[in-house]
Write an enzyme that holds these catalytic residues in place. Structure first.
Site, PDB file in Angstrom:
ATOM      1  N   ASN A  26     -36.429  32.912  46.570  1.00 53.37           N
ATOM      2  CA  ASN A  26     -35.213  32.082  46.625  1.00 53.37           C
ATOM      3  C   ASN A  26     -34.354  32.529  47.803  1.00 53.37           C
ATOM      4  OD1 ASN A  26     -33.353  34.239  45.679  1.00 53.37           O
ATOM      5  ND2 ASN A  26     -34.670  34.116  43.880  1.00 53.37           N
ATOM      6  N   ASP A  49     -36.972  39.078  31.427  1.00 49.99           N
ATOM      7  CA  ASP A  49     -35.548  38.952  31.769  1.00 49.99           C
ATOM      8  C   ASP A  49     -34.998  40.371  31.826  1.00 49.99           C
ATOM      9  OD1 ASP A  49     -32.704  38.694  31.646  1.00 49.99           O
ATOM     10  OD2 ASP A  49     -33.019  36.596  31.075  1.00 49.99           O
ATOM     11  N   LYS A 109     -24.548  32.154  29.007  1.00 53.89           N
ATOM     12  CA  LYS A 109     -25.319  33.342  29.426  1.00 53.89           C
ATOM     13  C   LYS A 109     -24.719  34.615  28.846  1.00 53.89           C
ATOM     14  CE  LYS A 109     -27.493  31.658  33.208  1.00 53.89           C
ATOM     15  NZ  LYS A 109     -27.493  31.198  34.576  1.00 53.89           N
ATOM     16  N   LYS A 140     -27.406  36.448  26.590  1.00 51.23           N
ATOM     17  CA  LYS A 140     -28.000  37.676  27.125  1.00 51.23           C
ATOM     18  C   LYS A 140     -27.251  38.929  26.656  1.00 51.23           C
ATOM     19  CE  LYS A 140     -29.986  35.458  31.206  1.00 51.23           C
ATOM     20  NZ  LYS A 140     -30.767  35.749  32.410  1.00 51.23           N
TER      21      LYS A 140
HETATM   22  O1  C5P Z   1     -31.287  33.448  36.536  1.00 51.53           O
HETATM   23  P1  C5P Z   1     -30.111  33.484  35.593  1.00 51.53           P
HETATM   24  O2  C5P Z   1     -29.069  32.486  35.922  1.00 51.53           O
HETATM   25  O3  C5P Z   1     -30.508  33.510  34.152  1.00 51.53           O
HETATM   26  O4  C5P Z   1     -29.420  34.914  35.912  1.00 51.53           O
HETATM   27  C1  C5P Z   1     -28.332  35.363  35.156  1.00 51.53           C
HETATM   28  C2  C5P Z   1     -28.308  36.865  35.188  1.00 51.53           C
HETATM   29  O5  C5P Z   1     -29.523  37.380  34.665  1.00 51.53           O
HETATM   30  C3  C5P Z   1     -28.151  37.474  36.567  1.00 51.53           C
HETATM   31  O6  C5P Z   1     -27.298  38.598  36.389  1.00 51.53           O
HETATM   32  C4  C5P Z   1     -29.558  37.934  36.935  1.00 51.53           C
HETATM   33  O7  C5P Z   1     -29.566  39.068  37.785  1.00 51.53           O
HETATM   34  C5  C5P Z   1     -30.161  38.256  35.572  1.00 51.53           C
HETATM   35  N1  C5P Z   1     -31.608  38.030  35.439  1.00 51.53           N
HETATM   36  C6  C5P Z   1     -32.458  39.078  35.222  1.00 51.53           C
HETATM   37  N2  C5P Z   1     -33.797  38.859  35.023  1.00 51.53           N
HETATM   38  C7  C5P Z   1     -34.293  37.608  35.051  1.00 51.53           C
HETATM   39  C8  C5P Z   1     -33.455  36.507  35.288  1.00 51.53           C
HETATM   40  C9  C5P Z   1     -32.107  36.755  35.489  1.00 51.53           C
HETATM   41  O8  C5P Z   1     -32.001  40.231  35.209  1.00 51.53           O
HETATM   42  N3  C5P Z   1     -35.596  37.426  34.842  1.00 51.53           N
END
Ligand code: C5P
Length: 413
Positions: free
Chosen positions: A210, A310, A341, A345
Protein backbone atom coordinates in the site's frame (compact mmCIF):
# COMPACT_ATOMS: atom_id res chain seq x y z
CA UNK A 1 17.00 7.69 37.95
CA UNK A 2 14.74 7.74 34.92
CA UNK A 3 16.11 11.07 33.70
CA UNK A 4 19.28 9.28 32.60
CA UNK A 5 17.43 6.79 30.43
CA UNK A 6 18.59 7.02 26.80
CA UNK A 7 20.99 9.89 27.67
CA UNK A 8 24.45 10.08 26.15
CA UNK A 9 26.98 10.49 28.92
CA UNK A 10 30.59 11.24 28.08
CA UNK A 11 32.55 10.11 31.14
CA UNK A 12 35.99 11.66 31.47
CA UNK A 13 38.42 9.91 33.81
CA UNK A 14 41.59 11.68 34.95
CA UNK A 15 44.57 10.34 36.91
CA UNK A 16 43.75 10.11 40.58
CA UNK A 17 43.36 7.19 42.96
CA UNK A 18 39.55 7.64 42.86
CA UNK A 19 39.71 6.47 39.22
CA UNK A 20 38.99 2.98 40.53
CA UNK A 21 35.45 4.20 41.31
CA UNK A 22 34.84 5.06 37.64
CA UNK A 23 34.15 1.36 37.00
CA UNK A 24 31.23 1.37 39.42
CA UNK A 25 30.13 4.74 38.07
CA UNK A 26 30.05 3.37 34.52
CA UNK A 27 28.09 0.32 35.66
CA UNK A 28 25.50 2.47 37.43
CA UNK A 29 25.14 4.80 34.42
CA UNK A 30 24.48 1.84 32.14
CA UNK A 31 22.02 0.45 34.68
CA UNK A 32 20.19 3.81 34.63
CA UNK A 33 19.74 3.39 30.86
CA UNK A 34 22.43 5.85 29.74
CA UNK A 35 24.68 5.33 26.76
CA UNK A 36 28.25 5.82 27.97
CA UNK A 37 31.46 6.70 26.14
CA UNK A 38 34.60 6.97 28.23
CA UNK A 39 37.54 9.30 27.62
CA UNK A 40 40.65 8.66 29.74
CA UNK A 41 43.71 10.83 30.20
CA UNK A 42 47.16 9.21 30.04
CA UNK A 43 47.51 9.43 33.83
CA UNK A 44 44.08 7.82 34.35
CA UNK A 45 45.35 4.69 32.53
CA UNK A 46 47.94 4.27 35.32
CA UNK A 47 45.09 3.78 37.80
CA UNK A 48 42.46 1.92 35.76
CA UNK A 49 42.70 -0.11 32.57
CA UNK A 50 40.76 1.14 29.53
CA UNK A 51 39.73 -2.46 28.93
CA UNK A 52 37.69 -2.53 32.15
CA UNK A 53 35.79 0.62 31.20
CA UNK A 54 35.40 -0.60 27.63
CA UNK A 55 33.78 -3.81 28.87
CA UNK A 56 31.49 -1.95 31.29
CA UNK A 57 30.48 0.82 28.88
CA UNK A 58 30.10 -1.53 25.87
CA UNK A 59 32.01 1.05 23.80
CA UNK A 60 35.66 1.55 22.88
CA UNK A 61 37.46 3.91 25.27
CA UNK A 62 38.85 7.10 23.74
CA UNK A 63 42.44 7.92 24.72
CA UNK A 64 44.24 10.16 22.23
CA UNK A 65 43.50 13.35 20.40
CA UNK A 66 45.81 12.51 17.56
CA UNK A 67 44.99 8.84 17.00
CA UNK A 68 43.96 8.59 13.31
CA UNK A 69 42.22 5.24 13.86
CA UNK A 70 40.04 6.54 16.71
CA UNK A 71 39.38 9.78 14.83
CA UNK A 72 38.22 7.82 11.79
CA UNK A 73 35.73 5.89 13.94
CA UNK A 74 34.36 8.88 15.91
CA UNK A 75 36.31 12.14 15.71
CA UNK A 76 36.70 14.41 18.74
CA UNK A 77 34.25 17.01 17.41
CA UNK A 78 31.71 14.29 16.67
CA UNK A 79 32.20 12.99 20.21
CA UNK A 80 31.73 16.50 21.62
CA UNK A 81 28.48 16.85 19.65
CA UNK A 82 27.33 13.34 20.61
CA UNK A 83 27.27 14.04 24.35
CA UNK A 84 24.15 15.16 26.22
CA UNK A 85 26.34 15.73 29.26
CA UNK A 86 30.05 15.48 30.12
CA UNK A 87 30.96 14.16 33.56
CA UNK A 88 34.61 14.15 34.59
CA UNK A 89 35.06 11.84 37.57
CA UNK A 90 37.53 11.94 39.14
CA UNK A 91 38.69 15.44 38.19
CA UNK A 92 42.21 16.08 39.48
CA UNK A 93 43.64 19.47 40.55
CA UNK A 94 45.73 19.48 37.37
CA UNK A 95 42.71 18.80 35.15
CA UNK A 96 40.73 21.58 36.85
CA UNK A 97 43.67 23.95 36.30
CA UNK A 98 43.96 23.03 32.62
CA UNK A 99 40.21 23.38 32.09
CA UNK A 100 40.11 26.71 33.93
CA UNK A 101 43.01 27.89 31.75
CA UNK A 102 41.16 26.92 28.55
CA UNK A 103 43.83 24.40 27.51
CA UNK A 104 43.25 21.93 24.70
CA UNK A 105 46.35 19.78 25.07
CA UNK A 106 44.68 16.39 25.27
CA UNK A 107 41.44 14.75 24.14
CA UNK A 108 39.42 15.46 27.30
CA UNK A 109 40.23 19.18 27.61
CA UNK A 110 39.64 19.61 23.86
CA UNK A 111 36.24 17.92 24.14
CA UNK A 112 35.28 20.12 27.08
CA UNK A 113 36.06 23.22 25.01
CA UNK A 114 34.27 21.93 21.92
CA UNK A 115 31.07 20.63 23.47
CA UNK A 116 27.89 22.60 23.99
CA UNK A 117 26.62 19.99 26.46
CA UNK A 118 26.63 20.77 30.18
CA UNK A 119 29.86 19.80 31.96
CA UNK A 120 30.10 18.49 35.51
CA UNK A 121 33.22 17.69 37.51
CA UNK A 122 33.68 15.45 40.52
CA UNK A 123 36.89 16.80 42.07
CA UNK A 124 39.12 14.29 43.87
CA UNK A 125 42.45 15.20 45.40
CA UNK A 126 44.41 15.56 48.62
CA UNK A 127 42.79 18.02 51.05
CA UNK A 128 45.79 20.36 50.96
CA UNK A 129 45.63 20.52 47.16
CA UNK A 130 41.88 21.22 47.27
CA UNK A 131 42.26 23.99 49.86
CA UNK A 132 45.18 25.60 48.01
CA UNK A 133 44.25 29.10 46.86
CA UNK A 134 45.09 28.31 43.22
CA UNK A 135 42.70 25.34 43.15
CA UNK A 136 40.03 27.46 44.82
CA UNK A 137 40.52 30.17 42.16
CA UNK A 138 40.21 27.52 39.44
CA UNK A 139 37.06 26.20 41.09
CA UNK A 140 35.52 29.69 41.10
CA UNK A 141 36.53 30.27 37.47
CA UNK A 142 34.90 26.99 36.42
CA UNK A 143 31.68 27.76 38.31
CA UNK A 144 31.70 31.17 36.65
CA UNK A 145 31.67 29.33 33.28
CA UNK A 146 28.57 27.36 34.39
CA UNK A 147 30.58 24.17 34.88
CA UNK A 148 28.99 22.21 37.71
CA UNK A 149 31.01 20.82 40.58
CA UNK A 150 29.71 17.75 42.37
CA UNK A 151 31.55 17.52 45.70
CA UNK A 152 34.17 16.92 46.89
CA UNK A 153 33.11 15.35 50.17
CA UNK A 154 35.11 15.31 53.39
CA UNK A 155 36.63 12.37 55.18
CA UNK A 156 39.67 10.12 55.33
CA UNK A 157 41.82 10.14 52.23
CA UNK A 158 43.96 7.50 50.49
CA UNK A 159 47.10 9.42 51.55
CA UNK A 160 46.11 9.20 55.24
CA UNK A 161 44.92 12.84 55.55
CA UNK A 162 41.45 13.76 56.68
CA UNK A 163 39.58 16.67 55.06
CA UNK A 164 37.81 17.84 51.90
CA UNK A 165 38.85 16.26 48.59
CA UNK A 166 37.19 12.84 48.46
CA UNK A 167 35.30 12.08 45.26
CA UNK A 168 31.52 11.79 45.80
CA UNK A 169 30.34 8.18 45.86
CA UNK A 170 29.13 6.93 42.42
CA UNK A 171 25.50 6.68 43.52
CA UNK A 172 25.47 10.31 44.69
CA UNK A 173 27.16 11.37 41.45
CA UNK A 174 24.47 9.63 39.44
CA UNK A 175 21.76 11.40 41.43
CA UNK A 176 23.45 14.76 40.93
CA UNK A 177 23.84 14.07 37.21
CA UNK A 178 20.15 13.14 36.85
CA UNK A 179 19.28 16.60 38.22
CA UNK A 180 20.91 18.12 35.10
CA UNK A 181 17.92 16.82 33.14
CA UNK A 182 14.28 17.71 33.50
CA UNK A 183 11.85 14.99 34.42
CA UNK A 184 10.03 14.26 31.16
CA UNK A 185 6.60 12.83 30.53
CA UNK A 186 7.73 9.40 29.35
CA UNK A 187 10.95 8.88 31.30
CA UNK A 188 11.41 5.17 31.88
CA UNK A 189 8.49 4.13 29.67
CA UNK A 190 9.05 1.56 26.88
CA UNK A 191 7.07 2.23 23.71
CA UNK A 192 6.80 -0.09 20.74
CA UNK A 193 5.64 1.42 17.43
CA UNK A 194 4.83 -0.36 14.18
CA UNK A 195 5.30 1.81 11.10
CA UNK A 196 5.18 1.78 7.32
CA UNK A 197 3.49 -0.69 5.01
CA UNK A 198 3.94 -4.44 4.85
CA UNK A 199 4.67 -6.29 1.60
CA UNK A 200 3.25 -9.68 0.66
CA UNK A 201 5.17 -11.61 -1.97
CA UNK A 202 3.32 -12.94 -5.01
CA UNK A 203 6.48 -14.29 -6.60
CA UNK A 204 10.18 -13.31 -6.26
CA UNK A 205 9.66 -9.99 -8.13
CA UNK A 206 6.08 -8.92 -7.32
CA UNK A 207 4.25 -8.08 -4.16
CA UNK A 208 1.03 -6.61 -2.77
CA UNK A 209 1.43 -3.50 -0.62
CA UNK A 210 0.00 0.00 0.00
CA UNK A 211 1.01 3.67 -0.12
CA UNK A 212 2.10 4.07 3.50
CA UNK A 213 5.37 6.06 3.69
CA UNK A 214 6.06 5.35 7.38
CA UNK A 215 6.45 9.11 8.05
CA UNK A 216 3.87 9.22 10.84
CA UNK A 217 5.26 6.20 12.72
CA UNK A 218 8.85 7.45 12.40
CA UNK A 219 7.84 10.93 13.60
CA UNK A 220 6.06 9.34 16.57
CA UNK A 221 9.22 7.36 17.41
CA UNK A 222 11.26 10.59 17.45
CA UNK A 223 8.68 12.42 19.56
CA UNK A 224 8.56 9.51 22.04
CA UNK A 225 12.36 9.60 22.41
CA UNK A 226 12.21 13.36 23.02
CA UNK A 227 9.65 12.72 25.76
CA UNK A 228 12.13 10.34 27.43
CA UNK A 229 10.80 6.94 26.29
CA UNK A 230 12.79 3.90 25.27
CA UNK A 231 11.52 3.14 21.78
CA UNK A 232 11.40 -0.04 19.72
CA UNK A 233 10.33 0.66 16.15
CA UNK A 234 9.09 -2.31 14.13
CA UNK A 235 9.30 -1.03 10.60
CA UNK A 236 7.98 -2.26 7.30
CA UNK A 237 9.92 -1.40 4.09
CA UNK A 238 10.26 2.41 3.91
CA UNK A 239 12.68 4.92 2.40
CA UNK A 240 13.29 7.00 5.53
CA UNK A 241 16.47 7.64 7.52
CA UNK A 242 16.65 5.64 10.76
CA UNK A 243 15.76 7.83 13.76
CA UNK A 244 18.49 8.18 16.39
CA UNK A 245 18.30 6.46 19.81
CA UNK A 246 15.63 4.09 18.59
CA UNK A 247 15.94 0.33 18.42
CA UNK A 248 14.75 -0.48 14.94
CA UNK A 249 13.69 -3.92 13.73
CA UNK A 250 13.12 -4.18 9.99
CA UNK A 251 10.42 -6.43 8.65
CA UNK A 252 8.81 -7.08 5.27
CA UNK A 253 5.62 -9.11 5.49
CA UNK A 254 2.76 -8.97 8.02
CA UNK A 255 3.79 -12.34 9.44
CA UNK A 256 7.37 -11.01 9.93
CA UNK A 257 6.00 -7.92 11.67
CA UNK A 258 3.67 -10.01 13.85
CA UNK A 259 6.60 -12.22 14.91
CA UNK A 260 8.93 -9.25 15.58
CA UNK A 261 6.27 -7.57 17.73
CA UNK A 262 5.63 -10.62 19.91
CA UNK A 263 9.33 -11.52 20.21
CA UNK A 264 10.08 -8.08 21.67
CA UNK A 265 6.99 -7.22 23.66
CA UNK A 266 8.22 -8.31 27.10
CA UNK A 267 8.92 -4.93 28.71
CA UNK A 268 6.63 -2.80 26.54
CA UNK A 269 4.33 -0.35 28.38
CA UNK A 270 2.68 1.31 25.37
CA UNK A 271 2.06 -0.28 21.96
CA UNK A 272 1.26 2.03 19.03
CA UNK A 273 0.10 0.27 15.85
CA UNK A 274 0.79 2.85 13.17
CA UNK A 275 1.68 0.41 10.38
CA UNK A 276 -0.62 0.06 7.39
CA UNK A 277 -0.69 -3.70 7.54
CA UNK A 278 -1.79 -5.83 4.56
CA UNK A 279 -4.87 -7.72 5.69
CA UNK A 280 -4.36 -10.54 3.17
CA UNK A 281 -1.41 -12.35 1.57
CA UNK A 282 -1.12 -14.70 -1.40
CA UNK A 283 -1.84 -18.20 -0.14
CA UNK A 284 1.32 -19.66 -1.64
CA UNK A 285 3.99 -17.23 -2.87
CA UNK A 286 5.63 -18.78 -5.93
CA UNK A 287 9.36 -19.54 -6.01
CA UNK A 288 9.65 -18.69 -9.71
CA UNK A 289 8.52 -15.54 -11.48
CA UNK A 290 5.06 -15.99 -13.00
CA UNK A 291 5.47 -15.93 -16.82
CA UNK A 292 3.02 -14.73 -19.43
CA UNK A 293 2.19 -17.75 -21.50
CA UNK A 294 2.05 -16.76 -25.22
CA UNK A 295 -0.69 -19.33 -25.76
CA UNK A 296 -2.67 -17.99 -22.85
CA UNK A 297 -5.37 -15.60 -24.01
CA UNK A 298 -7.14 -15.16 -20.67
CA UNK A 299 -7.75 -11.51 -19.81
CA UNK A 300 -7.94 -12.10 -16.06
CA UNK A 301 -5.86 -13.84 -13.48
CA UNK A 302 -6.91 -15.03 -10.03
CA UNK A 303 -4.81 -14.82 -6.91
CA UNK A 304 -5.97 -16.74 -3.87
CA UNK A 305 -5.42 -14.62 -0.75
CA UNK A 306 -5.53 -15.72 2.87
CA UNK A 307 -6.12 -13.61 5.96
CA UNK A 308 -3.11 -12.16 7.81
CA UNK A 309 -2.94 -12.04 11.61
CA UNK A 310 -4.27 -8.81 13.12
CA UNK A 311 -1.17 -7.64 14.96
CA UNK A 312 -2.72 -4.98 17.16
CA UNK A 313 -5.69 -7.16 18.13
CA UNK A 314 -3.29 -9.95 19.09
CA UNK A 315 -1.44 -7.50 21.39
CA UNK A 316 -4.56 -6.13 23.09
CA UNK A 317 -5.88 -9.68 23.59
CA UNK A 318 -2.89 -10.60 25.75
CA UNK A 319 -3.51 -11.25 29.43
CA UNK A 320 -1.07 -8.55 30.53
CA UNK A 321 -1.56 -6.27 27.55
CA UNK A 322 0.24 -2.93 27.37
CA UNK A 323 -1.65 0.33 26.74
CA UNK A 324 -2.67 -0.06 23.09
CA UNK A 325 -3.09 2.75 20.56
CA UNK A 326 -4.35 2.05 17.04
CA UNK A 327 -4.72 4.11 13.89
CA UNK A 328 -7.78 4.19 11.69
CA UNK A 329 -6.99 5.53 8.23
CA UNK A 330 -10.40 5.85 6.60
CA UNK A 331 -11.85 7.38 3.44
CA UNK A 332 -15.45 7.74 4.69
CA UNK A 333 -17.47 7.68 7.96
CA UNK A 334 -14.11 8.24 9.66
CA UNK A 335 -15.26 8.64 13.26
CA UNK A 336 -17.83 5.86 13.31
CA UNK A 337 -15.42 3.36 11.71
CA UNK A 338 -12.74 4.45 14.17
CA UNK A 339 -15.09 4.01 17.15
CA UNK A 340 -15.93 0.56 15.87
CA UNK A 341 -12.22 -0.33 15.68
CA UNK A 342 -11.71 0.94 19.21
CA UNK A 343 -14.17 -1.54 20.67
CA UNK A 344 -13.66 -4.43 18.20
CA UNK A 345 -9.87 -4.48 18.61
CA UNK A 346 -10.06 -3.65 22.36
CA UNK A 347 -7.85 -0.56 21.97
CA UNK A 348 -7.28 2.06 24.66
CA UNK A 349 -7.10 4.85 22.08
CA UNK A 350 -7.63 5.12 18.35
CA UNK A 351 -6.21 7.88 16.15
CA UNK A 352 -8.57 8.53 13.25
CA UNK A 353 -7.58 10.27 10.04
CA UNK A 354 -9.22 10.85 6.71
CA UNK A 355 -6.88 9.56 4.00
CA UNK A 356 -9.23 10.60 1.19
CA UNK A 357 -7.86 14.15 1.68
CA UNK A 358 -4.56 14.04 -0.26
CA UNK A 359 -3.11 16.94 1.80
CA UNK A 360 -3.09 14.74 4.90
CA UNK A 361 -2.90 11.36 3.25
CA UNK A 362 -0.32 8.59 3.35
CA UNK A 363 2.77 10.18 1.78
CA UNK A 364 2.01 13.76 2.80
CA UNK A 365 4.08 15.66 5.38
CA UNK A 366 0.99 16.93 7.22
CA UNK A 367 -1.79 15.25 9.09
CA UNK A 368 -4.93 16.08 11.04
CA UNK A 369 -6.47 13.55 13.39
CA UNK A 370 -9.13 12.90 16.00
CA UNK A 371 -8.23 10.78 19.00
CA UNK A 372 -10.97 8.60 20.46
CA UNK A 373 -10.90 6.67 23.70
CA UNK A 374 -13.33 5.35 26.26
CA UNK A 375 -13.49 8.80 27.86
CA UNK A 376 -12.08 11.18 25.26
CA UNK A 377 -12.70 12.57 21.83
CA UNK A 378 -10.12 15.19 20.93
CA UNK A 379 -9.41 16.73 17.54
CA UNK A 380 -5.80 17.69 16.83
CA UNK A 381 -5.74 20.34 14.10
CA UNK A 382 -3.73 20.10 10.89
CA UNK A 383 0.03 20.31 11.43
CA UNK A 384 3.24 18.80 10.10
CA UNK A 385 3.61 15.15 11.05
CA UNK A 386 6.52 16.20 13.30
CA UNK A 387 4.50 18.77 15.28
CA UNK A 388 1.43 16.57 15.35
CA UNK A 389 3.38 13.58 16.61
CA UNK A 390 4.64 15.66 19.59
CA UNK A 391 1.03 16.52 20.50
CA UNK A 392 -0.09 12.94 19.99
CA UNK A 393 2.67 11.52 22.18
CA UNK A 394 1.76 14.00 24.92
CA UNK A 395 -1.92 13.02 24.71
CA UNK A 396 -1.03 9.30 24.70
CA UNK A 397 1.26 9.84 27.73
CA UNK A 398 -1.54 11.59 29.70
CA UNK A 399 -4.03 8.81 28.95
CA UNK A 400 -1.45 6.10 29.68
CA UNK A 401 -0.76 7.64 33.11
CA UNK A 402 -4.48 7.65 33.99
CA UNK A 403 -4.86 4.04 32.75
CA UNK A 404 -1.81 2.86 34.71
CA UNK A 405 -2.94 4.53 37.93
CA UNK A 406 -6.35 2.89 37.53
CA UNK A 407 -4.74 -0.52 36.88
CA UNK A 408 -2.54 -0.22 39.97
CA UNK A 409 -5.59 0.75 42.00
CA UNK A 410 -7.62 -2.22 40.64
CA UNK A 411 -4.73 -4.64 41.35
CA UNK A 412 -4.69 -3.71 45.04
CA UNK A 413 -6.34 -6.39 47.19
O1 C5P B 1 -6.28 -1.90 8.72
P1 C5P B 1 -7.12 -1.37 9.86
O2 C5P B 1 -7.88 -0.15 9.50
O3 C5P B 1 -7.92 -2.43 10.54
O4 C5P B 1 -6.01 -0.86 10.93
C1 C5P B 1 -6.41 -0.38 12.18
C2 C5P B 1 -5.28 -0.60 13.16
O5 C5P B 1 -4.96 -1.98 13.23
C3 C5P B 1 -3.99 0.12 12.81
O6 C5P B 1 -3.47 0.57 14.05
C4 C5P B 1 -3.10 -0.97 12.23
O7 C5P B 1 -1.72 -0.74 12.46
C5 C5P B 1 -3.59 -2.21 12.96
N1 C5P B 1 -3.52 -3.48 12.21
C6 C5P B 1 -2.69 -4.48 12.62
N2 C5P B 1 -2.67 -5.68 11.96
C7 C5P B 1 -3.47 -5.89 10.89
C8 C5P B 1 -4.32 -4.87 10.43
C9 C5P B 1 -4.31 -3.66 11.11
O8 C5P B 1 -1.95 -4.29 13.60
N3 C5P B 1 -3.44 -7.07 10.28
Amino acid sequence: MQQLNNKRVLLGVTGGIAAYKSAELTRLLIKAGAEVRVVMTKAACEFMTPLTLQALSHNPVHLDLLDPKAEAAMGHIELARWADVVLVAPATADFMARLAGGHADDLLTTLCLATSAPIALAPAMNQGMWLDSKTQQNRDALIERSIKLFGPSEGSQACGDVGPGRMLEPLLLIEALACCFENRQLDGVHIMITAGPTQEAIDPVRYISNHSSGKMGYALAEAAVEAGATVTLISGPVALPEPERVRIIKTVSTCDMHRAVHDNLDTVDIFIGCAAVCDYRPEVPLNEKIKKNPDNHFETMTLCLVRNPDIIASVSAMEKAPFVVGFAAETQNVLSYAANKLSRKKLNLVVANDVSDTDIGFASDSNEVTVLGEYIEEALPRASKKVLSGRLISLIADNYTIWKTKQEHDDKP
